[in-house]
Design a protein around this motif. Structure first.
Motif, PDB file in Angstrom:
ATOM      1  N   ARG A 268       0.820  -1.211   0.000  1.00 19.67           N
ATOM      2  CA  ARG A 268       0.000   0.000   0.000  1.00 19.67           C
ATOM      3  C   ARG A 268       0.862   1.273   0.000  1.00 19.67           C
ATOM      4  O   ARG A 268       0.449   2.311  -0.496  1.00 19.67           O
ATOM      5  N   HIS A 269       2.054   1.179   0.564  1.00 22.08           N
ATOM      6  CA  HIS A 269       2.929   2.348   0.697  1.00 22.08           C
ATOM      7  C   HIS A 269       4.149   2.268  -0.218  1.00 22.08           C
ATOM      8  O   HIS A 269       5.127   2.983   0.007  1.00 22.08           O
ATOM      9  N   ALA A 270       4.092   1.430  -1.231  1.00 20.62           N
ATOM     10  CA  ALA A 270       5.263   1.191  -2.070  1.00 20.62           C
ATOM     11  C   ALA A 270       5.827   2.481  -2.671  1.00 20.62           C
ATOM     12  O   ALA A 270       7.047   2.641  -2.809  1.00 20.62           O
ATOM     13  N   ALA A 271       4.962   3.409  -3.045  1.00 24.01           N
ATOM     14  CA  ALA A 271       5.425   4.648  -3.669  1.00 24.01           C
ATOM     15  C   ALA A 271       6.377   5.417  -2.749  1.00 24.01           C
ATOM     16  O   ALA A 271       7.337   6.049  -3.215  1.00 24.01           O
ATOM     17  N   ALA A 272       6.136   5.365  -1.444  1.00 18.26           N
ATOM     18  CA  ALA A 272       6.992   6.090  -0.506  1.00 18.26           C
ATOM     19  C   ALA A 272       8.420   5.532  -0.515  1.00 18.26           C
ATOM     20  O   ALA A 272       9.384   6.262  -0.257  1.00 18.26           O
ATOM     21  N   PHE A 273       8.543   4.229  -0.839  1.00 23.36           N
ATOM     22  CA  PHE A 273       9.854   3.590  -0.857  1.00 23.36           C
ATOM     23  C   PHE A 273      10.465   3.564  -2.261  1.00 23.36           C
ATOM     24  O   PHE A 273      11.488   2.908  -2.488  1.00 23.36           O
ATOM     25  N   GLY A 274       9.824   4.253  -3.191  1.00 21.81           N
ATOM     26  CA  GLY A 274      10.344   4.294  -4.553  1.00 21.81           C
ATOM     27  C   GLY A 274       9.862   3.171  -5.433  1.00 21.81           C
ATOM     28  O   GLY A 274      10.437   2.870  -6.474  1.00 21.81           O
ATOM     29  N   GLY A 275       8.761   2.516  -5.014  1.00 22.26           N
ATOM     30  CA  GLY A 275       8.212   1.410  -5.796  1.00 22.26           C
ATOM     31  C   GLY A 275       7.280   1.900  -6.876  1.00 22.26           C
ATOM     32  O   GLY A 275       6.903   3.070  -6.905  1.00 22.26           O
TER      33      GLY A 275
END
Length: 275
Positions: A268-275
């Motif tokens: 759900r939070h992948a974008a925050a980790f650069g995903g």
């Protein structure tokens, strides 16, 4: 009407969404309503838990409150709630209250004690480590592909903030939860290093774990976290090093569905980790 304090936070935002889905009227407290980014159905009102004189209007017509833990202001909040005729307060507390004498537990126990002694119905929601704590690693994962932390083998059963919100919302909606204290964990015991591996697996790329010395990590935290809180955290890290964390079924027992896994949270939070 249900009042949600801390409504723009990780847990408060989830509580708001669950309550709206249940079809109840939701009011949110904000020091600056113009800056609150909440669904249009929420009635956002100006007020400050630290300023009791602002609370009578905020609490008018409110039957239940989700209370963000405000140690210094809790006595004034509870008194205002009594005068307004509030019937139930659900407190966002912490598992630290049952983990021995520590600064984090004492702060939350103060809030619990004030609410319990008020004569108002209460429920205490006591989560352990939040999965959202992993967001502190997001920048280094995104820019360097690395996580640096102490005690790589220390364990926790981190819990998703949406599961915490689901338990709190369920308690707010159902009077049979009054008088209950709910200790919450996620569904699996994970070391720090294992959580880093999960992040890499979800992102589809290797993420390195570099273990910091406790002294170096502690010094880095002291610039932004009170020393007594740092001491409590490092006592927990050391005590849990190499010992599996307790996993509890509370989320499923209260909500009727399994607790979310850490992999689901990272997805759900992948974008925050650069995903």
């Amino acid at each position: 009407m249900i009042l949600v304090t801390g409504a723009t936070g990780n847990v408060g935002g989830a509580v708001v969404e669950y309550l709206l889905a249940a079809g109840v009227e939701v009011r949110a407290l904000s020091r600056d309503p113009t800056r609150a980014r909440l669904p249009g159905a929420v009635q956002v009102v100006a007020g400050d838990l630290a300023r009791p004189e602002t609370l009578p209007a905020v609490l008018d017509g409110v039957r239940a409150v989700f209370l963000f833990p405000v140690t210094e202001a809790v006595a004034g909040v509870v008194e205002a709630a009594k005068r307004a005729g509030v019937q139930h307060i659900v407190v966002l507390s912490s598992a630290a209250v049952v983990m021995g004498d520590n600064a984090i537990g004492r702060r939350h126990a103060t809030v619990e004690r004030e609410v319990a002694d008020s004569g108002i119905g209460w429920t205490f929601v006591r989560p352990g480590m939040f999965m959202a704590n992993a967001l502190q690693w997001a920048e280094s994962v995104r820019t360097e592909g690395v996580v640096r932390a102490p005690y790589g083998e220390s364990t926790a059963a981190p819990v998703d903030e949406w599961d915490i919100g689901a338990v709190a919302a369920t308690a707010l909606l159902r009077p049979e939860h009054q008088g209950a204290s709910y200790l919450l964990t996620g569904p699996e015991s994970l070391t720090v290093a294992q959580r880093v591996q999960v992040i890499g697996s979800v992102l589809g790329r290797p993420i390195r774990f570099e273990e910091l010395s406790p002294a170096a990590a502690r010094q880095a935290m002291l610039g932004s976290v009170p020393v007594e809180v740092v001491d409590a955290l490092f006592e927990y890290f050391a005590a849990s090093n190499g010992r599996p964390a307790e996993v509890l079924p509370t989320v499923q027992q209260v909500t009727g569905r399994p607790a979310r896994t850490f992999a689901q949270w990272v997805t759900r939070h992948a974008a925050a980790f650069g995903g």
